[in-house]
Design a protein around this motif. Structure first.
Motif, PDB file in Angstrom:
ATOM      1  N   GLN A 266       0.935  -1.260   0.203  1.00  0.00           N
ATOM      2  CA  GLN A 266       0.013  -0.083   0.126  1.00  0.00           C
ATOM      3  C   GLN A 266       0.836   1.270   0.053  1.00  0.00           C
ATOM      4  OE1 GLN A 266      -3.058   0.059   2.985  1.00  0.00           O
ATOM      5  NE2 GLN A 266      -3.776  -1.862   2.193  1.00  0.00           N
ATOM      6  N   VAL A 267       1.818   1.316  -0.828  1.00  0.00           N
ATOM      7  CA  VAL A 267       2.781   2.355  -1.110  1.00  0.00           C
ATOM      8  C   VAL A 267       1.993   3.731  -1.870  1.00  0.00           C
ATOM      9  CG1 VAL A 267       4.754   3.380  -1.767  1.00  0.00           C
ATOM     10  CG2 VAL A 267       4.612   1.024  -0.955  1.00  0.00           C
ATOM     11  N   ASP A 268       1.980   4.924  -1.191  1.00  0.00           N
ATOM     12  CA  ASP A 268       1.067   5.904  -1.872  1.00  0.00           C
ATOM     13  C   ASP A 268       2.443   7.218  -2.347  1.00  0.00           C
ATOM     14  OD1 ASP A 268      -1.384   5.004  -1.068  1.00  0.00           O
ATOM     15  OD2 ASP A 268      -0.872   5.541   0.807  1.00  0.00           O
ATOM     16  N   LEU A 269       3.558   6.638  -2.286  1.00  0.00           N
ATOM     17  CA  LEU A 269       4.675   7.612  -2.783  1.00  0.00           C
ATOM     18  C   LEU A 269       4.317   7.890  -4.323  1.00  0.00           C
ATOM     19  CD1 LEU A 269       7.599   6.125  -0.691  1.00  0.00           C
ATOM     20  CD2 LEU A 269       6.418   8.327  -0.413  1.00  0.00           C
ATOM     21  N   ARG A 270       5.125   8.933  -4.785  1.00  0.00           N
ATOM     22  CA  ARG A 270       5.078   9.337  -6.232  1.00  0.00           C
ATOM     23  C   ARG A 270       5.753   7.887  -6.964  1.00  0.00           C
ATOM     24  NH1 ARG A 270       6.240  13.979  -3.884  1.00  0.00           N
ATOM     25  NH2 ARG A 270       8.653  13.858  -4.628  1.00  0.00           N
ATOM     26  N   ARG A 271       5.200   8.011  -8.133  1.00  0.00           N
ATOM     27  CA  ARG A 271       6.130   6.696  -9.081  1.00  0.00           C
ATOM     28  C   ARG A 271       7.617   7.259  -8.937  1.00  0.00           C
ATOM     29  NH1 ARG A 271       3.315   5.511 -14.763  1.00  0.00           N
ATOM     30  NH2 ARG A 271       1.761   5.208 -13.028  1.00  0.00           N
ATOM     31  N   HIS A 272       8.489   6.069  -8.808  1.00  0.00           N
ATOM     32  CA  HIS A 272       9.491   5.977  -9.079  1.00  0.00           C
ATOM     33  C   HIS A 272      10.459   6.514  -7.833  1.00  0.00           C
ATOM     34  CE1 HIS A 272       9.151   5.359 -13.091  1.00  0.00           C
ATOM     35  NE2 HIS A 272       8.653   6.389 -13.397  1.00  0.00           N
ATOM     36  N   VAL A 273       9.755   6.797  -6.621  1.00  0.00           N
ATOM     37  CA  VAL A 273      10.067   7.027  -5.474  1.00  0.00           C
ATOM     38  C   VAL A 273       9.994   5.759  -4.459  1.00  0.00           C
ATOM     39  CG1 VAL A 273       9.994   8.267  -3.374  1.00  0.00           C
ATOM     40  CG2 VAL A 273       9.507   9.542  -5.610  1.00  0.00           C
ATOM     41  N   ARG A 274      11.303   5.233  -4.392  1.00  0.00           N
ATOM     42  CA  ARG A 274      11.604   4.056  -3.368  1.00  0.00           C
ATOM     43  C   ARG A 274      11.132   4.150  -2.096  1.00  0.00           C
ATOM     44  NH1 ARG A 274      16.352  -0.282  -2.318  1.00  0.00           N
ATOM     45  NH2 ARG A 274      15.299  -2.077  -2.593  1.00  0.00           N
ATOM     46  N   SER A 275      10.398   3.170  -1.653  1.00  0.00           N
ATOM     47  CA  SER A 275       9.895   2.901  -0.352  1.00  0.00           C
ATOM     48  C   SER A 275      11.256   2.788   0.596  1.00  0.00           C
ATOM     49  CB  SER A 275       8.633   1.936  -0.225  1.00  0.00           C
ATOM     50  OG  SER A 275       8.635   1.786   1.164  1.00  0.00           O
ATOM     51  N   GLY A 276      11.153   3.493   1.760  1.00  0.00           N
ATOM     52  CA  GLY A 276      12.138   3.279   2.899  1.00  0.00           C
ATOM     53  C   GLY A 276      12.082   2.355   3.401  1.00  0.00           C
ATOM     54  N   LEU A 277      10.775   1.493   3.653  1.00  0.00           N
ATOM     55  CA  LEU A 277      10.556   0.306   4.395  1.00  0.00           C
ATOM     56  C   LEU A 277      11.145  -0.695   3.482  1.00  0.00           C
ATOM     57  CD1 LEU A 277       9.039  -1.251   6.554  1.00  0.00           C
ATOM     58  CD2 LEU A 277       7.097  -1.398   5.030  1.00  0.00           C
ATOM     59  N   ARG A 278      10.645  -1.045   2.148  1.00  0.00           N
ATOM     60  CA  ARG A 278      11.404  -2.050   1.280  1.00  0.00           C
ATOM     61  C   ARG A 278      12.877  -1.835   1.478  1.00  0.00           C
ATOM     62  NH1 ARG A 278       7.245  -1.137  -3.679  1.00  0.00           N
ATOM     63  NH2 ARG A 278       5.359  -2.247  -2.908  1.00  0.00           N
ATOM     64  N   GLU A 279      13.421  -0.753   1.361  1.00  0.00           N
ATOM     65  CA  GLU A 279      14.956  -0.942   1.375  1.00  0.00           C
ATOM     66  C   GLU A 279      15.395  -1.478   2.903  1.00  0.00           C
ATOM     67  OE1 GLU A 279      18.467   2.112   0.427  1.00  0.00           O
ATOM     68  OE2 GLU A 279      17.544   2.905   2.000  1.00  0.00           O
ATOM     69  N   ALA A 280      14.881  -0.899   4.010  1.00  0.00           N
ATOM     70  CA  ALA A 280      15.189  -1.368   5.122  1.00  0.00           C
ATOM     71  C   ALA A 280      14.951  -2.780   5.437  1.00  0.00           C
ATOM     72  CB  ALA A 280      14.066  -0.805   6.174  1.00  0.00           C
ATOM     73  N   VAL A 281      14.091  -3.453   4.781  1.00  0.00           N
ATOM     74  CA  VAL A 281      13.806  -4.992   4.790  1.00  0.00           C
ATOM     75  C   VAL A 281      14.977  -5.795   4.178  1.00  0.00           C
ATOM     76  CG1 VAL A 281      12.428  -6.969   3.856  1.00  0.00           C
ATOM     77  CG2 VAL A 281      11.310  -4.787   5.022  1.00  0.00           C
ATOM     78  N   GLU A 282      15.378  -5.027   3.111  1.00  0.00           N
ATOM     79  CA  GLU A 282      16.698  -5.535   2.631  1.00  0.00           C
ATOM     80  C   GLU A 282      18.040  -5.397   3.428  1.00  0.00           C
ATOM     81  OE1 GLU A 282      16.754  -3.882  -1.432  1.00  0.00           O
ATOM     82  OE2 GLU A 282      14.930  -4.663  -2.055  1.00  0.00           O
ATOM     83  N   VAL A 283      18.335  -4.272   3.833  1.00  0.00           N
ATOM     84  CA  VAL A 283      19.434  -3.740   4.524  1.00  0.00           C
ATOM     85  C   VAL A 283      19.577  -4.449   5.940  1.00  0.00           C
ATOM     86  CG1 VAL A 283      20.910  -1.804   5.377  1.00  0.00           C
ATOM     87  CG2 VAL A 283      19.769  -1.750   2.935  1.00  0.00           C
ATOM     88  N   LEU A 284      18.580  -4.418   6.673  1.00  0.00           N
ATOM     89  CA  LEU A 284      18.977  -5.003   7.982  1.00  0.00           C
ATOM     90  C   LEU A 284      18.491  -6.048   8.485  1.00  0.00           C
ATOM     91  CD1 LEU A 284      16.941  -1.411   9.491  1.00  0.00           C
ATOM     92  CD2 LEU A 284      19.438  -1.816   9.024  1.00  0.00           C
ATOM     93  N   GLN A 285      18.344  -6.992   7.582  1.00  0.00           N
ATOM     94  CA  GLN A 285      18.239  -8.449   7.882  1.00  0.00           C
ATOM     95  C   GLN A 285      19.438  -9.000   8.753  1.00  0.00           C
ATOM     96  OE1 GLN A 285      15.430 -10.224   7.830  1.00  0.00           O
ATOM     97  NE2 GLN A 285      14.185  -9.034   6.300  1.00  0.00           N
TER      98      GLN A 285
END
Length: 324
Positions: A266-285
């Protein structure tokens, strides 16, 4: 075929034991393959001996929850029945539910976990400094985080509760909305106020806000601060940018804990703006002190139709992705 009868002190207690809904008896009967009949203050069980024993264990756990002040809901009843059926885990769910109950206010009933995902979530919030609660709407991510924060506040484990979320504009710029700044941002923060007032008497909540024990503010207000001895909740984190997420995570000071909740679908950011949550899931595992808890559609505790709607959308999206 065996027959046993369980007797309780009153029909009213039995009604509370099954969540005031005879459908609860059908849930147990269908899952454990027994016949259940009930009248007044008794329940009659008919079936094979192992099924009878499992059913008696379900009723025993439901009784422990009720006698300790917990409310039996259809979701909780299903959790206990499923756990007994599958012999899932070392401790029985009734003990886990009551050990993890959260008391936010002396004037309101305690908040109880209702699903296995919620049990894991509350345990994570008690054991880790940074917890990510990720999953669909209606799974209790924000509500339980709020309850845990108020519980820590009452136990003096933290000195204040900070609630924040990004103010993502949906079609209207803030500057064009009527009112002063507080009135402009209030609609974005309203869900946090609603959850707070549901757990606390509104007058008590307002007093705690006035003296700074509870703070509700947009994410932009976190920049440049160091939050010590606080329990911080970042809600709707899927709408943070990568820069905002890093900014938020680096606000934590001594004695601080934080919970980040969000639904990547349910991301409401503008198109082509990456979600910080998605990056955190990748980086902080695998980072020490950080715990990820993923909720499933079966953890949804709103109306059952909500679960079916989300599952239908998931199937539709999976089919579209398979075609692309």
């Amino acid at each position: 075929m065996s027959v046993e009868t369980l007797t309780y002190e009153s029909p009213q207690f039995l009604q509370k034991l099954i969540g005031h809904d005879l459908a609860g008896l059908r849930i147990i009967a269908d899952a454990l393959h027994v016949q259940i009949t009930s009248r007044d203050g008794w329940v009659r069980l008919e079936g094979e001996e192992p099924a009878i024993a499992a059913t008696k264990e379900v009723f025993a756990q439901l009784e422990r929850v009720r006698r300790q002040g917990g409310e039996v809901t259809p979701t909780l009843l299903r959790l206990i029945t499923e756990s007994v059926l599958t012999e899932h885990g070392d401790a029985d769910p009734a003990d886990a539910i009551m050990n993890l109950r959260l008391q936010g206010s002396s004037k309101k009933p305690p908040v109880l976990v209702k699903t296995r995902g919620q049990i894991a979530y509350v345990q994570a919030m008690r054991e880790h400094e940074v917890v990510f609660g990720i999953g669909p709407a209606g799974t209790g991510k924000t509500y339980l985080a709020m309850a845990q924060g108020l519980h820590f506040l009452r136990e003096k484990a933290v000195q204040r509760l900070v609630l924040t979320r990004p103010a993502v504009e949906a079609g209207e710029a803030l500057g064009f909305l009527p009112g002063d700044l507080k009135e402009k941002i209030f609609p974005y923060l309203r869900p946090l106020y609603d959850a707070l007032y549901d757990m606390m008497d509104p007058d008590e909540a307002e007093r705690m806000i006035e003296r700074g024990a509870i703070e509700i503010a947009p994410l932009a207000y976190m920049r440049g601060r160091t939050l010590k001895n606080a329990f911080i909740i970042l809600d709707e984190a899927q709408n943070t940018t990568t820069e905002q997420m890093l900014m938020f995570l680096t606000r934590l000071g001594e004695g601080a804990r934080c919970v980040i909740t969000g639904d990547p679908s349910q991301v409401d950011l503008r198109r082509h703006v990456r979600s910080g949550l998605r990056e955190a899931v990748e980086v902080l595992q695998g980072v020490e002190g950080v715990k990820f808890v993923s909720f499933l559609s079966k953890d949804i505790v709103r109306l059952p139709v909500v679960q079916r709607i989300i599952e239908a959308y998931d199937r539709h999206r999976e089919a579209k992705n398979a075609q692309n």
